[in-house]
Motif scaffolding. Structure first.
Motif, PDB file in Angstrom:
ATOM      1  N   ASN A 118      68.661  23.375 130.160  1.00  0.00           N
ATOM      2  CA  ASN A 118      67.566  22.462 130.463  1.00  0.00           C
ATOM      3  C   ASN A 118      66.541  23.323 131.350  1.00  0.00           C
ATOM      4  OD1 ASN A 118      68.329  20.263 128.824  1.00  0.00           O
ATOM      5  ND2 ASN A 118      69.611  19.602 130.567  1.00  0.00           N
ATOM      6  N   LEU A 119      67.031  24.538 131.863  1.00  0.00           N
ATOM      7  CA  LEU A 119      66.150  25.321 132.988  1.00  0.00           C
ATOM      8  C   LEU A 119      65.375  26.258 132.434  1.00  0.00           C
ATOM      9  CD1 LEU A 119      68.677  25.164 136.036  1.00  0.00           C
ATOM     10  CD2 LEU A 119      66.461  23.793 135.901  1.00  0.00           C
ATOM     11  N   ASN A 120      64.628  25.648 131.505  1.00  0.00           N
ATOM     12  CA  ASN A 120      63.596  26.848 130.672  1.00  0.00           C
ATOM     13  C   ASN A 120      62.081  26.127 131.199  1.00  0.00           C
ATOM     14  OD1 ASN A 120      65.199  28.892 129.635  1.00  0.00           O
ATOM     15  ND2 ASN A 120      65.972  27.369 128.073  1.00  0.00           N
ATOM     16  N   ASP A 121      61.412  27.166 131.345  1.00  0.00           N
ATOM     17  CA  ASP A 121      60.088  26.847 131.712  1.00  0.00           C
ATOM     18  C   ASP A 121      59.971  26.081 133.060  1.00  0.00           C
ATOM     19  OD1 ASP A 121      57.293  27.338 130.983  1.00  0.00           O
ATOM     20  OD2 ASP A 121      57.245  25.797 129.468  1.00  0.00           O
ATOM     21  N   VAL A 122      60.961  26.456 134.004  1.00  0.00           N
ATOM     22  CA  VAL A 122      60.914  25.956 135.287  1.00  0.00           C
ATOM     23  C   VAL A 122      60.469  26.945 136.277  1.00  0.00           C
ATOM     24  CG1 VAL A 122      62.250  24.805 136.828  1.00  0.00           C
ATOM     25  CG2 VAL A 122      62.641  24.114 134.470  1.00  0.00           C
ATOM     26  N   TYR A 123      59.707  26.542 137.266  1.00  0.00           N
ATOM     27  CA  TYR A 123      59.182  27.402 138.069  1.00  0.00           C
ATOM     28  C   TYR A 123      59.380  26.712 139.416  1.00  0.00           C
ATOM     29  CZ  TYR A 123      56.743  28.873 134.066  1.00  0.00           C
ATOM     30  OH  TYR A 123      56.326  29.332 132.679  1.00  0.00           O
ATOM     31  N   PHE A 124      59.423  27.440 140.480  1.00  0.00           N
ATOM     32  CA  PHE A 124      59.371  27.011 141.618  1.00  0.00           C
ATOM     33  C   PHE A 124      58.893  27.990 142.965  1.00  0.00           C
ATOM     34  CE2 PHE A 124      63.776  28.602 141.519  1.00  0.00           C
ATOM     35  CZ  PHE A 124      64.153  29.344 142.836  1.00  0.00           C
ATOM     36  N   THR A 125      58.246  27.452 143.865  1.00  0.00           N
ATOM     37  CA  THR A 125      57.706  28.465 144.878  1.00  0.00           C
ATOM     38  C   THR A 125      58.724  28.585 145.905  1.00  0.00           C
ATOM     39  OG1 THR A 125      56.865  26.491 145.961  1.00  0.00           O
ATOM     40  CG2 THR A 125      55.309  27.835 144.823  1.00  0.00           C
ATOM     41  N   THR A 126      58.735  29.920 146.398  1.00  0.00           N
ATOM     42  CA  THR A 126      59.925  30.227 147.472  1.00  0.00           C
ATOM     43  C   THR A 126      59.272  31.255 148.218  1.00  0.00           C
ATOM     44  OG1 THR A 126      62.193  30.585 147.760  1.00  0.00           O
ATOM     45  CG2 THR A 126      61.047  31.638 146.076  1.00  0.00           C
ATOM     46  N   ALA A 127      60.336  31.296 149.484  1.00  0.00           N
ATOM     47  CA  ALA A 127      59.549  32.467 150.226  1.00  0.00           C
ATOM     48  C   ALA A 127      60.506  33.924 150.144  1.00  0.00           C
ATOM     49  CB  ALA A 127      60.093  32.300 151.896  1.00  0.00           C
ATOM     50  N   TYR A 128      61.394  33.659 148.992  1.00  0.00           N
ATOM     51  CA  TYR A 128      62.408  34.813 148.917  1.00  0.00           C
ATOM     52  C   TYR A 128      63.243  34.620 147.531  1.00  0.00           C
ATOM     53  CZ  TYR A 128      66.623  37.374 149.403  1.00  0.00           C
ATOM     54  OH  TYR A 128      67.816  38.437 149.412  1.00  0.00           O
ATOM     55  N   SER A 129      63.341  35.868 146.938  1.00  0.00           N
ATOM     56  CA  SER A 129      64.093  35.766 145.762  1.00  0.00           C
ATOM     57  C   SER A 129      65.026  37.085 145.798  1.00  0.00           C
ATOM     58  CB  SER A 129      63.038  36.107 144.457  1.00  0.00           C
ATOM     59  OG  SER A 129      63.673  36.357 143.403  1.00  0.00           O
ATOM     60  N   LEU A 178      62.368  30.367 135.926  1.00  0.00           N
ATOM     61  CA  LEU A 178      63.881  30.173 135.524  1.00  0.00           C
ATOM     62  C   LEU A 178      64.070  30.300 133.909  1.00  0.00           C
ATOM     63  CD1 LEU A 178      65.057  27.274 137.744  1.00  0.00           C
ATOM     64  CD2 LEU A 178      65.610  29.800 138.160  1.00  0.00           C
ATOM     65  N   VAL A 179      64.877  30.953 133.655  1.00  0.00           N
ATOM     66  CA  VAL A 179      65.075  31.127 132.158  1.00  0.00           C
ATOM     67  C   VAL A 179      66.505  30.963 132.044  1.00  0.00           C
ATOM     68  CG1 VAL A 179      65.059  32.608 130.053  1.00  0.00           C
ATOM     69  CG2 VAL A 179      63.136  32.473 131.610  1.00  0.00           C
ATOM     70  N   ASN A 180      66.989  30.073 131.288  1.00  0.00           N
ATOM     71  CA  ASN A 180      68.320  29.423 130.965  1.00  0.00           C
ATOM     72  C   ASN A 180      69.187  29.294 132.389  1.00  0.00           C
ATOM     73  OD1 ASN A 180      68.375  28.979 128.349  1.00  0.00           O
ATOM     74  ND2 ASN A 180      68.451  31.167 127.928  1.00  0.00           N
ATOM     75  N   GLY A 181      68.399  28.944 133.573  1.00  0.00           N
ATOM     76  CA  GLY A 181      68.987  28.722 134.543  1.00  0.00           C
ATOM     77  C   GLY A 181      69.074  29.951 135.668  1.00  0.00           C
ATOM     78  N   GLU A 182      68.532  31.196 134.967  1.00  0.00           N
ATOM     79  CA  GLU A 182      68.601  32.417 135.782  1.00  0.00           C
ATOM     80  C   GLU A 182      67.079  32.616 136.295  1.00  0.00           C
ATOM     81  OE1 GLU A 182      71.356  34.551 136.202  1.00  0.00           O
ATOM     82  OE2 GLU A 182      72.649  33.455 134.968  1.00  0.00           O
ATOM     83  N   GLN A 183      67.135  33.198 137.638  1.00  0.00           N
ATOM     84  CA  GLN A 183      65.741  33.726 138.042  1.00  0.00           C
ATOM     85  C   GLN A 183      65.488  34.846 136.981  1.00  0.00           C
ATOM     86  OE1 GLN A 183      65.482  34.252 142.219  1.00  0.00           O
ATOM     87  NE2 GLN A 183      66.318  32.022 142.804  1.00  0.00           N
TER      88      GLN A 183
END
Lengths: 341, 384
Positions: free
Chosen positions: B274-285, B371-376
């Motif tokens: 379900n985690l496709n086309d999901v984006y989030f802002t963050t300070a760090y990746s 996120l693509v398939n739950g992976e960054q």
């Protein structure tokens, strides 16, 4: 007037003022550092909370799980007024507002729910506590979930100390008054006291409202000591913290509540640098007390000068204590001899 | 009675033993850094991660040989309690006499600490107190000694709006926010402000509370609306469920969130598919190919046996900021450290380059992670 000027009252006055003097002296000569002053302030606020809950739980036997909500009402009333009007006037006005609102809120909850007993009452007060928290969470004046910050810190140890004294005077006198006796009879057996003609609901409401008002005082002190308040601070967990102090010290014993708040506060301070062990040690302390002293640290014991009738009695005290200690030692010795034999 | 005293005695001994063995010996030949974190209580996961990052930074600084004195950390647990936070900052400043304090993790605690600690004149850097007003006093000026290593909420909300409106070119948004969290409300406000300024419209704004687990009422309601993106300011524990339930209802529009999404639990709750086309802002990746960051990830893994998250990275950066200031000041005197910190510009941390503005907030990039398939899958820098 004459009735008030008894030796025990005098002793209490000397004790209270003497303890305050000692506290100030220790601060002055640097034995009690700034850190300990803050820790003591926190302990003091817990004392007020525990004593006020003890009035509801220990004296009148009503199991309330919403005590933190009344603290929250006081904290927000104090915080809002203090932010508009920094200084002692603001704190006093805030305290008055807190007392008024919490009394009203307690009345509203008490009248219908104090007809309930035991578990039902606990659940009703728990729900009420959540309602108060959610109302605070959704109001503009309380700044919603973000809470209030930059509250002027006007409360100091002196203010807290004398609020504790005031609380103890009110609660201990209530305990020995006619309504207090009625409350104790309700705790012991509600049906029997009803049969004796005691209007149980009325006395339960009196104790509940009084307890709530005193808790709101603690809230005002909290807000004016620690700069920041948020709705989450006054949630269910805080009610449990207060409950733990009361049960730890002994239900019904005000001395117990004071001692328990002190002991738990000091344990907490010692464990600040040991986060992992903290929860375990704290929990083990409570379990140990409950296993070995099921009635709490102090049980029903109450520090009292009531047996002193004249000045002669005071002079006789050291000898009396000496006798007592000797008696205990003799008993221990006897016991050991028996065990050896 | 006797048994009780024995038990009490045993307990006291245990307590004293435990506290005794950690006692630091006071001496001037050490640089002391205070750590004031939420190590127990509701938000302990943030505090623990940040303390780990901070301790790694101190360990590395000691190994680097850049400091002629040994650096020691003095760590206290504030248990997510404002009263204890005040006591701890006082303890660190007046008894332990530290050169600076790192922590706490959440804004409420940081505010209590800044106000109490400012009067002692000790530098405090919170790794993640993001509330806009956290470093400000009642008059809206920054406390002299209060700093933070993270960007503020409005910065992040604006960056998300910018990304949605400019990069994704979506102009009809639904916002689903946590009405009980100041973090969520702050993000919602700045997002909608920026988004409408960029020509977008907020089609609907729905609120939930943090104990909710069933969001089908909200989702069914918005399903009838015409929108092309969902913004969920809030934490992973509800966001995960919202994403799962939305995707199961056939709502396939892109979903954008804040750094509260940044947790492995999000994948557990939402399900990787379900985690496709999901984006989030963050300070760090952890995606970055920057060598410094790779070294940090390597060292963190070696010390703690797990991947660092954003909080660990922020704790690491905050501590390194303080250490850099101490080094520049050439002394561990708090006032000198504060001056050095104000003058720092272009400090290179693992969460980006940091310069402080007049309110002691860092000016640093915001990352948008896809996120693509739950992976960054990829991360790009966005501007607020």
């Amino acid at each position: 007037m004459k009735r008030w000027l008894t030796l025990p009252t005098l002793c209490w006055c000397v004790f209270a003022i003497g303890l305050y003097g000692l506290l100030q002296l220790l601060i002055e000569i640097g034995v009690i550092s700034v850190v300990w002053q803050i820790t003591l302030a926190n302990i003091g606020i817990n004392v007020i909370l525990a004593v006020s809950l003890n009035l509801i739980l220990g004296i009148s036997g009503q199991f309330s799980l919403g005590h933190a909500a009344f603290m929250g009402i006081g904290a927000y009333a104090g915080g809002i007024v203090l932010k508009m009007l920094p200084g002692y006037t603001g704190m006093l006005l805030g305290a008055l507002a807190g007392l008024l609102i919490s009394a009203l809120a307690a009345l509203v909850i008490a009248v219908p729910t104090l007809r309930l007993r035991g578990d039902y009452l606990a659940i009703a007060t728990l729900g009420f506590g959540e309602i108060i928290r959610i109302i605070i969470n959704n109001m503009k004046i309380t700044n919603g979930a973000a809470g209030l910050s930059n509250i002027p810190a006007v409360a100091n140890l002196t203010v807290i100390y004398f609020t504790i004294v005031l609380t103890l005077i009110i609660v201990c006198n209530f305990k020995n008054s006619a309504p207090g006796r009625a409350c104790i009879s309700i705790k012991e057996d509600e049906i029997a006291s009803e049969a004796m003609g005691i209007p149980t609901t009325r006395y339960k409401v009196i104790a509940f409202v009084l307890g709530a008002m005193l808790a709101s005082l603690a809230g005002v002190l909290y807000a004016s000591s620690f700069y920041v308040i948020k709705p989450t601070y006054f949630a269910f967990a805080q009610s449990i913290n207060i409950l733990v102090i009361v049960v730890f010290g002994g239900m019904g014993s005000m001395t117990g509540s004071v001692v328990a708040a002190l002991v738990l506060g000091v344990i907490n301070y010692l464990l600040q640098s040991l986060p992992n062990e903290r929860m375990i040690v704290y929990a083990v302390a409570i379990i140990l007390i409950m296993v070995f002293r099921p009635k709490g640290l102090m049980g029903n014991f109450e520090l009292s000068f009531a047996r002193l009738k004249s000045l002669q009695d005071i002079k006789a005290l050291p000898a009396l204590w000496k006798d007592k200690i000797l008696a205990v030692l003799a008993r221990l010795k006897n016991k050991r001899q028996k065990e050896d034999a | 009675m006797k048994r009780f005293f024995l038990a009490a005695l045993a307990f006291l001994t245990l307590t004293l033993l435990l506290t005794g063995c950690k006692k630091e010996t006071a001496s001037d030949d050490k640089i002391k850094i205070g750590l004031n974190f939420e190590l127990s209580g509701d938000v302990a996961q943030y505090g623990i991660a940040e303390a780990e990052g901070a301790e790694l930074a101190i360990e590395q600084a000691n190994a680097s040989g850049n400091f002629d004195k040994e650096i020691v950390a003095i760590k206290y647990d504030n248990a997510y309690n404002a009263a204890e936070t005040s006591a701890i900052i006082t303890r660190l400043a007046t008894e332990d006499k530290v050169s600076g304090v790192i922590g706490p993790a959440v804004s409420g605690m940081a505010m209590a600490q800044y106000q109490a600690g400012n009067q002692y004149g000790v530098v405090m850097i919170s790794p993640s107190a993001t509330a806009d007003a956290a470093t400000l006093d009642a008059n809206g000026n920054a406390y002299d000694f209060a700093f933070r290593a993270c960007f503020i909420d409005s910065y992040q909300g604006a960056a998300a709006a910018n990304f949605v409106a400019r990069d994704m070119e979506k102009l009809k948004a639904v916002v689903i926010y946590d009405s009980g969290s100041d973090y969520a409300i702050g993000l919602y406000n700045t997002f909608s402000e920026k988004f409408t300024a960029l020509g977008g419209t907020i089609v609907a704004a729905e609120a939930y509370i943090d104990s909710d687990t069933d969001f089908s009422a909200i989702l069914t309601k918005i399903n009838g609306e015409d929108f092309d993106v969902i913004y969920i300011p809030g934490y992973y524990n509800q966001a995960g469920l919202i994403i799962k339930q939305a995707r199961e209802l056939g709502i396939m529009v892109p979903i954008v969130g804040p750094d509260g999404f940044d947790s492995p639990t999000l994948v557990d709750l939402a399900g990787a598919s379900n985690l496709n086309d999901v984006y989030f802002t963050t300070a760090y990746s952890n995606l970055s190919t920057d060598p410094d960051q790779a070294a940090f990830i390597e060292a963190y893994k070696a010390k703690y046996g797990k991947e660092p998250n954003m909080f660990a990275a922020l704790g690491y950066d905050a501590t390194n900021l303080l250490l850099a200031a101490i080094q520049q000041a050439g002394s561990s005197d708090p006032a000198a450290v504060q001056q050095a910190l104000l003058n720092i510009s272009g400090f290179k941390g693992v969460t980006g380059t940091i310069t402080f503005d007049e309110y002691h907030n860092p000016i640093k990039p915001v990352l948008m992670v896809k996120l693509v398939n739950g992976e960054q899958a990829e991360s790009i820098e966005v501007q607020p």
